[in-house]
Scaffold this motif. Structure first.
Motif, PDB file in Angstrom:
ATOM      1  N   GLN A   7      -6.435   8.126   2.118  1.00 43.87           N
ATOM      2  CA  GLN A   7      -6.234   6.819   1.499  1.00 43.87           C
ATOM      3  C   GLN A   7      -7.506   5.974   1.590  1.00 43.87           C
ATOM      4  OE1 GLN A   7      -2.359   5.284   2.072  1.00 43.87           O
ATOM      5  NE2 GLN A   7      -2.684   4.488   0.017  1.00 43.87           N
ATOM      6  N   ILE A   8      -8.194   6.076   2.712  1.00 41.49           N
ATOM      7  CA  ILE A   8      -9.433   5.322   2.885  1.00 41.49           C
ATOM      8  C   ILE A   8     -10.533   5.877   1.990  1.00 41.49           C
ATOM      9  CG2 ILE A   8     -11.266   4.835   4.575  1.00 41.49           C
ATOM     10  CD1 ILE A   8      -8.889   4.535   6.618  1.00 41.49           C
ATOM     11  N   LEU A   9     -10.555   7.185   1.817  1.00 43.30           N
ATOM     12  CA  LEU A   9     -11.511   7.778   0.877  1.00 43.30           C
ATOM     13  C   LEU A   9     -11.245   7.271  -0.540  1.00 43.30           C
ATOM     14  CD1 LEU A   9     -13.839   9.805   0.482  1.00 43.30           C
ATOM     15  CD2 LEU A   9     -12.113  11.572   0.091  1.00 43.30           C
ATOM     16  N   GLU A  10      -9.974   7.114  -0.884  1.00 44.23           N
ATOM     17  CA  GLU A  10      -9.637   6.589  -2.215  1.00 44.23           C
ATOM     18  C   GLU A  10     -10.130   5.151  -2.368  1.00 44.23           C
ATOM     19  OE1 GLU A  10      -5.740   6.326  -5.103  1.00 44.23           O
ATOM     20  OE2 GLU A  10      -5.700   5.300  -3.178  1.00 44.23           O
ATOM     21  N   PHE A  11      -9.987   4.326  -1.323  1.00 42.76           N
ATOM     22  CA  PHE A  11     -10.513   2.959  -1.382  1.00 42.76           C
ATOM     23  C   PHE A  11     -12.005   2.973  -1.708  1.00 42.76           C
ATOM     24  CE2 PHE A  11      -7.006   1.437   1.642  1.00 42.76           C
ATOM     25  CZ  PHE A  11      -6.305   0.822   0.621  1.00 42.76           C
ATOM     26  N   CYS A  12     -12.741   3.863  -1.042  1.00 42.68           N
ATOM     27  CA  CYS A  12     -14.186   3.950  -1.266  1.00 42.68           C
ATOM     28  C   CYS A  12     -14.490   4.371  -2.705  1.00 42.68           C
ATOM     29  CB  CYS A  12     -14.829   4.932  -0.284  1.00 42.68           C
ATOM     30  SG  CYS A  12     -14.745   4.411   1.443  1.00 42.68           S
ATOM     31  N   GLN A  13     -13.707   5.305  -3.225  1.00 35.11           N
ATOM     32  CA  GLN A  13     -13.947   5.773  -4.594  1.00 35.11           C
ATOM     33  C   GLN A  13     -13.627   4.710  -5.629  1.00 35.11           C
ATOM     34  OE1 GLN A  13     -12.402   9.503  -5.866  1.00 35.11           O
ATOM     35  NE2 GLN A  13     -13.526  10.711  -4.351  1.00 35.11           N
ATOM     36  N   GLN A  14     -12.679   3.853  -5.328  1.00 36.33           N
ATOM     37  CA  GLN A  14     -12.271   2.832  -6.295  1.00 36.33           C
ATOM     38  C   GLN A  14     -13.291   1.703  -6.434  1.00 36.33           C
ATOM     39  OE1 GLN A  14      -8.469   1.684  -4.735  1.00 36.33           O
ATOM     40  NE2 GLN A  14      -7.324   3.185  -5.963  1.00 36.33           N
ATOM     41  N   ARG A  15     -14.210   1.613  -5.485  1.00 34.09           N
ATOM     42  CA  ARG A  15     -15.214   0.558  -5.553  1.00 34.09           C
ATOM     43  C   ARG A  15     -16.217   0.865  -6.658  1.00 34.09           C
ATOM     44  NH1 ARG A  15     -15.451   0.294   1.060  1.00 34.09           N
ATOM     45  NH2 ARG A  15     -13.593  -1.004   1.257  1.00 34.09           N
ATOM     46  N   ASN A  16     -16.634  -0.152  -7.357  1.00 32.56           N
ATOM     47  CA  ASN A  16     -17.540   0.035  -8.483  1.00 32.56           C
ATOM     48  C   ASN A  16     -18.848   0.672  -8.028  1.00 32.56           C
ATOM     49  OD1 ASN A  16     -15.728  -1.204 -10.239  1.00 32.56           O
ATOM     50  ND2 ASN A  16     -16.539  -3.239  -9.789  1.00 32.56           N
ATOM     51  N   ASN A  17     -19.381   1.559  -8.855  1.00 37.06           N
ATOM     52  CA  ASN A  17     -20.674   2.163  -8.536  1.00 37.06           C
ATOM     53  C   ASN A  17     -21.785   1.130  -8.677  1.00 37.06           C
ATOM     54  OD1 ASN A  17     -19.729   4.783  -8.031  1.00 37.06           O
ATOM     55  ND2 ASN A  17     -19.625   5.209 -10.232  1.00 37.06           N
ATOM     56  N   VAL A  18     -22.716   1.159  -7.749  1.00 35.48           N
ATOM     57  CA  VAL A  18     -23.847   0.243  -7.758  1.00 35.48           C
ATOM     58  C   VAL A  18     -25.124   1.074  -7.712  1.00 35.48           C
ATOM     59  CG1 VAL A  18     -25.011  -1.648  -6.581  1.00 35.48           C
ATOM     60  CG2 VAL A  18     -22.520  -1.515  -6.547  1.00 35.48           C
ATOM     61  N   GLY A  19     -26.044   0.826  -8.626  1.00 33.68           N
ATOM     62  CA  GLY A  19     -27.333   1.521  -8.567  1.00 33.68           C
ATOM     63  C   GLY A  19     -27.253   2.957  -9.062  1.00 33.68           C
ATOM     64  N   THR A  20     -28.361   3.615  -9.058  1.00 35.94           N
ATOM     65  CA  THR A  20     -28.428   5.000  -9.519  1.00 35.94           C
ATOM     66  C   THR A  20     -28.369   5.963  -8.358  1.00 35.94           C
ATOM     67  OG1 THR A  20     -30.832   4.936  -9.406  1.00 35.94           O
ATOM     68  CG2 THR A  20     -29.831   4.342 -11.506  1.00 35.94           C
ATOM     69  N   PHE A  21     -28.135   7.223  -8.643  1.00 36.73           N
ATOM     70  CA  PHE A  21     -27.913   8.235  -7.602  1.00 36.73           C
ATOM     71  C   PHE A  21     -29.112   8.410  -6.687  1.00 36.73           C
ATOM     72  CE2 PHE A  21     -26.221  11.809  -5.537  1.00 36.73           C
ATOM     73  CZ  PHE A  21     -27.236  12.751  -5.427  1.00 36.73           C
ATOM     74  N   VAL A  56       0.868  -1.185   0.000  1.00 37.67           N
ATOM     75  CA  VAL A  56       0.000   0.000   0.000  1.00 37.67           C
ATOM     76  C   VAL A  56       0.898   1.226   0.000  1.00 37.67           C
ATOM     77  CG1 VAL A  56      -1.865   1.203   1.166  1.00 37.67           C
ATOM     78  CG2 VAL A  56      -1.715  -1.277   1.341  1.00 37.67           C
ATOM     79  N   ASN A  57       0.940   1.933  -1.100  1.00 37.05           N
ATOM     80  CA  ASN A  57       1.818   3.090  -1.230  1.00 37.05           C
ATOM     81  C   ASN A  57       1.113   4.365  -0.779  1.00 37.05           C
ATOM     82  OD1 ASN A  57       4.022   1.639  -2.422  1.00 37.05           O
ATOM     83  ND2 ASN A  57       2.838   1.552  -4.323  1.00 37.05           N
ATOM     84  N   PRO A  58       1.840   5.256  -0.097  1.00 38.22           N
ATOM     85  CA  PRO A  58       1.218   6.511   0.338  1.00 38.22           C
ATOM     86  C   PRO A  58       0.832   7.373  -0.857  1.00 38.22           C
ATOM     87  CG  PRO A  58       3.599   6.556   0.698  1.00 38.22           C
ATOM     88  CD  PRO A  58       3.263   5.164   0.289  1.00 38.22           C
ATOM     89  N   LEU A  59      -0.194   8.215  -0.657  1.00 38.01           N
ATOM     90  CA  LEU A  59      -0.683   9.072  -1.735  1.00 38.01           C
ATOM     91  C   LEU A  59       0.096  10.386  -1.782  1.00 38.01           C
ATOM     92  CD1 LEU A  59      -4.556   8.694  -1.257  1.00 38.01           C
ATOM     93  CD2 LEU A  59      -3.087   7.465  -2.860  1.00 38.01           C
ATOM     94  N   SER A  60       0.300  10.877  -2.978  1.00 29.47           N
ATOM     95  CA  SER A  60       0.897  12.210  -3.150  1.00 29.47           C
ATOM     96  C   SER A  60      -0.210  13.255  -3.098  1.00 29.47           C
ATOM     97  CB  SER A  60       1.602  12.296  -4.503  1.00 29.47           C
ATOM     98  OG  SER A  60       0.637  12.191  -5.558  1.00 29.47           O
ATOM     99  N   LEU A  61       0.174  14.518  -2.977  1.00 30.67           N
ATOM    100  CA  LEU A  61      -0.814  15.595  -2.948  1.00 30.67           C
ATOM    101  C   LEU A  61      -1.673  15.585  -4.208  1.00 30.67           C
ATOM    102  CD1 LEU A  61      -2.066  18.221  -1.808  1.00 30.67           C
ATOM    103  CD2 LEU A  61      -0.209  19.471  -2.942  1.00 30.67           C
ATOM    104  N   SER A  62      -1.041  15.403  -5.364  1.00 30.47           N
ATOM    105  CA  SER A  62      -1.812  15.432  -6.615  1.00 30.47           C
ATOM    106  C   SER A  62      -2.821  14.287  -6.673  1.00 30.47           C
ATOM    107  CB  SER A  62      -0.865  15.376  -7.820  1.00 30.47           C
ATOM    108  OG  SER A  62      -0.099  14.187  -7.793  1.00 30.47           O
ATOM    109  N   GLU A  63      -2.456  13.121  -6.149  1.00 28.17           N
ATOM    110  CA  GLU A  63      -3.391  11.996  -6.113  1.00 28.17           C
ATOM    111  C   GLU A  63      -4.556  12.283  -5.171  1.00 28.17           C
ATOM    112  OE1 GLU A  63      -0.605   8.093  -6.983  1.00 28.17           O
ATOM    113  OE2 GLU A  63      -0.390   9.125  -5.054  1.00 28.17           O
ATOM    114  N   ILE A  64      -4.263  12.949  -4.072  1.00 31.00           N
ATOM    115  CA  ILE A  64      -5.324  13.300  -3.119  1.00 31.00           C
ATOM    116  C   ILE A  64      -6.254  14.353  -3.726  1.00 31.00           C
ATOM    117  CG2 ILE A  64      -5.748  14.446  -0.896  1.00 31.00           C
ATOM    118  CD1 ILE A  64      -3.174  13.010   0.108  1.00 31.00           C
ATOM    119  N   GLN A  65      -5.679  15.285  -4.441  1.00 35.46           N
ATOM    120  CA  GLN A  65      -6.512  16.333  -5.063  1.00 35.46           C
ATOM    121  C   GLN A  65      -7.479  15.746  -6.086  1.00 35.46           C
ATOM    122  OE1 GLN A  65      -3.168  18.923  -6.112  1.00 35.46           O
ATOM    123  NE2 GLN A  65      -4.009  20.531  -4.790  1.00 35.46           N
TER     124      GLN A  65
END
Length: 921
Positions: A650-664, A510-519
């Protein structure tokens, strides 16, 4: 390459046998083949020996000779000062494992004991792995050797083994309470004296010197209230040793004694400070005449670090830093992380104290790499955490040094790099398991974990159902002891489970995130991440937007002044005096807003911002930021901004990487509810009924009451739906967060520990609403890991979790949940629905109660009419009675509020501010 290594091995074994292990003959061969002496060689050695010995009579002369040669190779490679010493020691361990096949205790007791000595030596000096574990394995190996080497039969061997044990015991007692160190030091001094008697009797001068050095080191290193006098004793011993060595000619022993004497003079309390410094430096320089960089690079580097310490202690920072850099040329973070950490931390601290920020940053950068390398070598989760806790101050100093140097981006990146590493590891592992099969070893441990949880639940249910008033104290203690034993077993299974984890095993990084990746996690121009970080002196707030980062510093609000204040005024009162805490919420939040300079933060950094993603630090995780006053008239932070939380970016990124399910808007999502699991929350029952009406939730997706809301049914439902709403009891366990639990039917529960295992894979979960008490209450460790039921669901696969920071009012919670889902039905996102629901609950008038609960009174009256409809001993009557009691209780709660003098019964933050949203929008 394999063939070359095997030929080299055979050649080395032949030379060892023919030369009787003469270093002058064997070491040049090793020096010429450094490229072959690595961990692959250790693996090959095991494989070759297994095949070689498999076809032989284990006790014929040839096999025994081969085993003896491998044993001698073990001794030689363990002492070889060149190449990668870490690899050399692991090769020595492989040799010991191989020859134990032949040299069993029963058939070859002496050879077995020698093998145990070699194994102890290798583990005692081992660089890879967990230092504590290595030390314990070394002690165990030496103690095994002493089963053969008794003092009476083998006095020399007994004394040599005790000589090896003394520094290991010394290292072990450094962490024991100081009051106990008198006893421990006296015991070790007694052993040293017994060993010295033997070596003096047999005139083993070289070994006598080693023990004398160990004895002096004991006096220097053991925490003791007479430490000042002990330094004098140590220095006298070193002088005695050098007096003997000058008459003899033991060059290496002389150099080692000079090195130890230098340490004693540097730490000396008595005497003139300048004179002690001069004596320390002279001793180190004398040692370096033997321990040169070319011949003994590892020890040479230790001496450079020691010289750095001596110059540092004299206030000569520039010279000290130069010596530390010389040490780090040898002690790199990849080869020798423990030694690298020591030298680089010394460098960073020395430069920091002198205000040399660039040098401090370089030093701390290496130190952090060394910490993370050490951590990556360890499979024990608890030990990994310990390593991080022991080193967390390095991250803090790094952040402060970067800020002082004006490097705000780097400061932010390192603040992120330090947080929630345990939770990040767990989420990384569980993300991997989401798409793959669980390995058999992991599946077996998971089954053990679940079985122990079930046994604990049954024990508690059985104890609860009995008439415990008649329990004797002995019976109660026996019950507690039984539960404690089961909990300990479960904790051990958890630790074994984590040892199988692919992250801990080094299979994924698990590599740490850079500022640009966080942005890139910020998808709106009007959204900002507010990342809090408290150092010893200040609390820093990093404000990160899509295209910039700024810093707001709350000067003077450090670990004691802010975090300590939160503990004393928020957490402890909540735990110990909840009623008093409830009355003080407003005043505490007002003061906290001033300490965090919320009004200045808004005016200077948040103009044009509409949404905040909060990354709290330490006890700020427990603060309802939505209820912090902004400084504007009757305005809260939650009025001005949409707010959601994340333990780390980093945990927020994990959540974003999960596939979207359902509609908004949720129209295609499947909903499920778990309602009033213990049949004692009428408001929760009403809450679940309302949600079922709003979303047309089918009965099979509703677990209602003690007959349905079991842990087994809960898990099945959680695996089927995309939105899960839990309205029942829950409890946070502050001293052991893995035992925080969702309390379900029949005294069953789901613990945080269960949620965080790979058996809870919920990749389809879009949202979880934990409408229960304390589902995000926890005390973060020094490493800022916030382990709560809320983060447990994030770990299991959920993209967003709504949870609570304290024990919430059940009627207010029911209203809040209804308001929240009304907003979601209208298309509002989670933080927006949360904000609107909080405002609506805050502004809710008691006269409006009837609009929501109008059917409650009518339902109660209707049920009263049916009182005599069923025989009192029938099942129907019991069902009627339960339903009537529920509506009667709910109606009484409503009447109490309607009869109160408060126009806005839920306006206090205690009612509405506990609800927070983690994860995605």
């Amino acid at each position: 390459m394999i063939e070359e290594r095997i030929n080299f091995l055979l050649t080395a074994l032949i030379k060892i046998s023919q030369s009787y292990s003469d270093k002058k003959i064997v070491y040049p061969l090793l020096q010429d083949n450094l490229d072959k002496l690595d961990l692959n060689f250790a693996v090959l050695l095991r494989h070759w020996a297994k095949n070689y010995f498999a076809g032989e009579n284990l006790y014929n002369a040839q096999t025994v000779a081969a085993a003896a040669a491998i044993g001698n190779f073990c001794t030689l490679i363990g002492q070889f000062p060149h190449g990668n010493i870490a690899d050399n020691l692991d090769i020595a361990i492989a040799c010991c494992e191989v020859i134990e096949i032949i040299f069993t205790r029963e058939e070859y007791p002496i050879e077995w004991a020698i093998s145990k000595l070699n194994l102890g030596n290798a583990y005692g000096n081992r660089i890879y792995g967990d230092p504590t574990e290595n030390r314990e394995k070394a002690i165990a190996a030496y103690q095994d050797a002493l089963k053969i080497y008794s003092r009476e039969e083998y006095p020399i061997e007994w004394a040599e083994t005790q000589t090896n044990l003394i520094p290991l015991y010394s290292a072990k007692i450094k962490h024991i309470k100081k009051d106990d160190n008198y006893v421990n030091l006296d015991k070790l001094v007694s052993i040293c004296n017994a060993v010295l008697e033997i070596f003096t009797l047999y005139r083993y001068i070289e070994k006598w010197v080693i023990v004398k050095n160990n004895l002096a080191s004991l006096y220097c290193d053991t925490p003791h209230r007479n430490l000042s006098n002990n330094f004098e004793l140590a220095i006298d011993i070193y002088k005695e040793v050098l007096g003997v060595l000058n008459k003899e000619s033991f060059t290496e022993e002389c150099a080692n004694t000079h090195m130890n004497m230098g340490i004693a003079y540097d730490k000396r309390v008595q005497g003139d400070r300048q004179e002690n410094f001069n004596l320390a430096v002279q001793a180190y320089q004398n040692s370096l005449k033997f321990y040169t960089r070319d011949n003994y690079p590892f020890t040479y580097a230790i001496l450079q670090n020691n010289l750095g310490n001596a110059y540092r202690d004299q206030g000569l920072a520039t010279s000290a830093i130069n010596y530390y850099w010389l040490a780090l040329e040898i002690h790199t973070h990849t080869a020798y992380p423990n030694e690298s950490l020591r030298a680089s931390r010394n460098l960073g601290n020395t430069a920091f104290k002198s205000g040399y920020w660039d040098e401090a940053i370089k030093g701390y950068s290496i130190a952090i790499k060394a910490v993370e390398t050490s951590r990556s070598w360890i499979k024990s989760e608890s030990r990994r955490q310990k390593i991080l806790e022991e080193s967390i101050g390095i991250y803090e100093s790094m952040v402060q040094a970067c800020i002082n140097a004006g490097q705000i981006e780097k400061a932010f990146e390192y603040s992120e790099r330090s947080r929630s590493k345990r939770l990040v590891d767990l989420m990384a592992s569980n993300n991997l398991y989401q798409s793959g099969e669980i390995p058999p070893a992991v599946a077996e441990l998971l089954q053990q974990y679940e079985e122990l949880q079930q046994i604990i639940g049954k024990e508690r249910q059985s104890h609860k159902s009995e008439n415990n008033r008649s329990d004797t104290r002995a019976a109660w203690e026996a019950y507690n002891e039984a539960i404690a034993l089961l909990e300990t077993q479960k904790q051990q299974v958890w630790e074994n489970l984590r040892r199988e984890d692919p992250v801990l095993a080094g299979e994924i990084q698990v590599n740490p995130l850079s500022l640009s990746e966080i942005q890139k996690l910020i998808d709106q121009p009007n959204t900002a991440i507010l990342s809090f970080y408290t150092t010893n002196s200040d609390t820093h707030i990093f404000v990160v937007q899509k295209d910039q980062i700024t810093l707001h510093t709350c000067t003077g609000q450090g670990l004691n002044t802010l975090q300590g204040w939160i503990e004393q005024n928020w957490l402890l009162p909540y735990r110990d005096e909840p009623k008093k805490w409830e009355t003080q919420i407003n005043s505490i939040l007002c003061e906290l807003a001033e300490r965090l300079q919320i009004s200045q933060l808004i005016s200077q950094h948040l103009q044009g911002i509409e949404e905040l993603i909060l990354v709290p630090h330490l006890l700020l995780h427990q603060i309802p930021f939505a209820a912090l006053p902004t400084g504007e008239y009757q305005e809260y932070l939650g009025d001005k901004f949409l707010i959601r939380y994340t333990p780390s970016c980093q945990i927020l990124e994990f959540c974003q990487q999960r596939n979207n399910v359902g509609t908004f808007n949720g129209t295609s999502l499947e909903y499920g509810t778990v309602e009033d699991a213990e049949d004692n929350l009428p408001c929760a029952r009403f809450e679940g009924e309302k949600l079922a009406q709003m979303y047309n939730i089918p009965s099979e997706n509703r677990l209602i009451g003690s007959s349905q809301a079991t842990s087994k049914n809960y898990r099945q439902l959680a695996q089927q739906v995309q939105v899960l709403h839990s309205c029942h009891h829950a409890q946070s366990c502050l001293d052991n967060p893995l035992e925080s639990q969702l309390k379900l039917a029949q005294d069953s529960s789901i613990t945080l520990g269960q949620l965080m295992t790979p058996s809870w894979r919920l990749p389809q979960l879009v949202e979880v609403f934990l409408s229960c008490c304390e589902t995000n209450l926890g005390t973060p460790s020094l490493t800022d890991d916030i382990l709560t039921l809320s983060t447990g669901f994030l770990c299991a696969g959920a993209r967003s979790v709504v949870s609570t920071l304290w024990s919430v009012n059940d009627l207010a919670t029911a209203l809040f949940s209804i308001f929240y889902y009304q907003q979601r039905q209208e298309g509002k996102n989670r933080p927006e629905a949360l904000q609107k629901a909080q405002i609506k609950l805050r502004d809710f008038k008691k006269v409006d109660l009837n609009k929501i609960f109008h059917e409650v009174e009518a339902k109660e009256k209707k049920l009263i009419v049916n009182r005599k409809k069923y025989p009192s001993d029938s099942i129907e009557y019991q069902q009627w009675k339960f339903e009537y009691n529920m509506y009667a209780q709910l109606n009484r709660r409503i009447k109490e509020i309607e009869n109160s003098t408060q126009q806005f019964p839920f306006s206090d933050p205690h009612y509405w501010a506990a609800f927070i949203c983690h994860g995605l929008r």
